[in-house]
Design an enzyme around this catalytic site. Structure first.
Site, short mmCIF file in Angstrom:
data_model
loop_
_atom_site.label_atom_id
_atom_site.label_comp_id
_atom_site.label_asym_id
_atom_site.label_seq_id
_atom_site.Cartn_x
_atom_site.Cartn_y
_atom_site.Cartn_z
N THR A 1 0.94 -1.18 0.09
CA THR A 1 0.03 0.03 -0.07
C THR A 1 0.91 1.25 -0.08
O THR A 1 0.40 2.29 -0.69
CB THR A 1 -1.01 -0.06 1.34
OG1 THR A 1 -1.82 -1.48 1.28
CG2 THR A 1 -1.75 1.26 1.46
N ASP B 1 2.30 -7.42 -4.19
CA ASP B 1 1.41 -7.32 -3.04
C ASP B 1 1.90 -8.43 -1.91
O ASP B 1 2.43 -9.45 -2.55
CB ASP B 1 -0.05 -7.76 -3.26
CG ASP B 1 -1.04 -7.61 -2.16
OD1 ASP B 1 -1.85 -6.74 -2.08
OD2 ASP B 1 -1.14 -8.31 -1.17
N SER C 1 1.12 -10.57 -0.22
CA SER C 1 0.35 -11.77 -0.08
C SER C 1 1.19 -12.64 -1.01
O SER C 1 1.09 -14.00 -0.85
CB SER C 1 -0.96 -11.73 -0.75
OG SER C 1 -1.75 -10.66 0.05
N THR D 1 1.95 -4.88 4.44
CA THR D 1 1.76 -4.94 5.91
C THR D 1 1.40 -6.43 6.02
O THR D 1 1.66 -7.03 7.21
CB THR D 1 0.95 -3.98 6.64
OG1 THR D 1 -0.35 -4.47 5.95
CG2 THR D 1 1.30 -2.85 6.74
N ASP D 2 0.62 -7.00 4.85
CA ASP D 2 0.07 -8.30 5.32
C ASP D 2 0.95 -9.57 5.93
O ASP D 2 0.57 -10.26 6.80
CB ASP D 2 -0.77 -8.83 4.07
CG ASP D 2 -2.03 -7.91 3.89
OD1 ASP D 2 -2.42 -7.17 4.71
OD2 ASP D 2 -2.43 -7.98 2.89
N GLN E 1 -1.93 -20.14 20.65
CA GLN E 1 -2.93 -19.39 19.71
C GLN E 1 -2.94 -17.86 20.27
O GLN E 1 -3.59 -17.07 19.93
CB GLN E 1 -4.32 -20.03 19.63
CG GLN E 1 -4.31 -20.94 18.88
CD GLN E 1 -5.67 -21.87 18.87
OE1 GLN E 1 -6.74 -21.19 19.15
NE2 GLN E 1 -5.64 -23.25 18.58
N CYS E 2 -2.68 -17.76 21.57
CA CYS E 2 -2.64 -16.46 22.27
C CYS E 2 -1.86 -15.44 21.53
O CYS E 2 -0.86 -15.85 21.20
CB CYS E 2 -2.58 -16.54 23.95
SG CYS E 2 -3.46 -17.81 24.67
N1 ASP Z 1 -2.32 -6.28 0.83
C1 ASP Z 1 -1.12 -5.27 0.86
C2 ASP Z 1 -0.06 -5.91 1.28
O1 ASP Z 1 0.27 -6.51 2.06
C3 ASP Z 1 -1.60 -4.35 2.30
C4 ASP Z 1 -0.61 -3.44 2.71
O2 ASP Z 1 0.36 -2.88 2.03
O3 ASP Z 1 -0.77 -2.93 3.96
O4 ASP Z 1 0.81 -5.99 0.17
#
Ligand code: ASP
Length: 346
Positions: free
Chosen positions: A15, A59, A61, A91-92, A281-282
């Site tokens: 992002t 991205d 992901s 961030t993901d 899992q906590c």
């Molecule tokens: N889907 C984005 C990513 O992780 C979200 C982000 O950048 O915060 O690449």
């Protein structure tokens, strides 16, 4: 090393590097070589800030182990030419990448700061500008002897600097997207940047060359224990081929169903030569398989306790150890040891 502080700013995607099209309002990656025009503030540092953009940007992901190798190689190739590295990343999966690089880069002596944003840098209310500016300042910070203040792989986000392999992405909404529940922040950016030096890892002696590791083995499966989980499903999962280790995400301090069927399934996996690592899992706290009989029965069949490791760090550590060693005993011994600050040994 040159006199002027030098930073390599790497854009991998996510992002932060997006801009809103003024007509369609769609978000599109902007040409990262233009970052200094997009953010003229960066020129005020007086540092040499060179940029490198992945092509194509991704991205996060789509992050995989090839991506981690590319990033590690990039840092290795430029290690002697820069004082610090700032990695712009989605961030993901940022916590996975920061964890992986903490193992792959070994005992680094320079800052590698991951950052990103929840809102694109080209939007009015962006959190990206502060994240980027402070990350650069942290990557450039040195002590009175000229050594980096934070020679670690970190994540900087919303005024806090974390050890990368202690973080988890915690919210998809708020600007403070990450948490390090089991380890203190390494620095806090207010009017001044206050470094929490007691919790930062420093080398015993400076000047060792970088020795990155590229062999990773991702033959790892995560199984999250849930109430009512079906025996035949668990049995199928632990029986599939091609896996060398299972991260077992358990309840609380490392507890799982007490039924014989459950322990039999896990024992079957261990008898097949799989490593089973118990992670809670906590969000905070640690696995202690001696606390309850439901945890003790896992310990008795040879499940390894993951202490206060995050799932992200556990996965990265397993990829790393499985890539380095074939002998399960060595791997299990190292899983119980703190290698890169990822684990609090008790
Ligand atoms: N889907 C984005 C990513 O992780 C979200 C982000 O950048 O915060 O690449």
């Amino acid at each position: 090393m040159q006199d002027k502080t030098s930073i390599l700013l790497v854009y991998t995607g996510g992002t932060i590097g997006m801009k809103q099209d003024p007509v369609s309002f769609d978000l599109r990656p902007f040409d990262f070589s233009q970052i200094l025009e997009e953010m003229p503030e960066l020129k005020k540092f007086g540092y040499r800030i060179d940029t490198y953009s992945f092509d194509p940007v991704i991205d996060s992901s789509d992050v995989d182990i090839e991506f981690w190798k590319r990033l590690t190689r990039l840092i290795e190739e430029h290690y002697d030419s820069y004082d610090g590295f700032v990695i712009l990343h989605g961030t993901d999966t940022m916590s996975f990448s920061a964890s992986a690089l903490s193992f792959m880069l070994g005992d680094i002596e320079k800052p590698v700061i991951f950052t990103g944003s929840q809102l694109p840098i080209g939007m009015l209310r962006t959190d990206g500008k502060e994240n980027l500016i402070s990350s650069i300042e942290i990557a450039a910070s040195k002590d009175k002897d000229g050594h980096p203040m934070v020679p670690e792989v970190c994540i900087y986000f919303e005024s806090q600097l974390y050890r990368g392999n202690r973080t988890t992405k915690y919210t998809a909404e708020n600007f403070r997207a990450f948490r390090s529940a089991n380890y203190p922040v390494l620095a806090e950016a207010g009017i001044h940047i206050k470094f929490n030096t007691a919790f930062i890892r420093y080398p015993e002696t400076w000047g060792k060359p970088l020795r990155p590791v590229y062999d990773l083995d991702p033959s790892v499966l995560i199984i999250k224990v849930i109430p009512g989980m079906k025996r035949d499903l668990l049995d199928s999962l632990v029986s599939i081929g091609g896996i060398r280790a299972i991260v077992l995400e358990t309840y609380g301090s490392g507890n799982a169903p007490s039924g014989k069927w459950f322990t039999d399934c896990i024992r079957k996996a261990i008898d097949r030569g799989l490593i089973v690592l118990n992670i809670t899992q906590c969000q905070a706290g640690r696995v202690d398989m001696d606390a309850y009989s439901t945890g003790k029965s896992l310990k008795n069949i040879g499940v390894t306790g993951g202490g206060d490791c995050t799932t992200e760090a556990a996965v990265a550590k397993l990829f790393f150890l499985l890539g380095q060693y074939t002998d399960n005993k060595t791997i299990i011994d190292l899983l119980k040891k703190n290698i890169r600050g990822e684990l609090t040994e008790v």
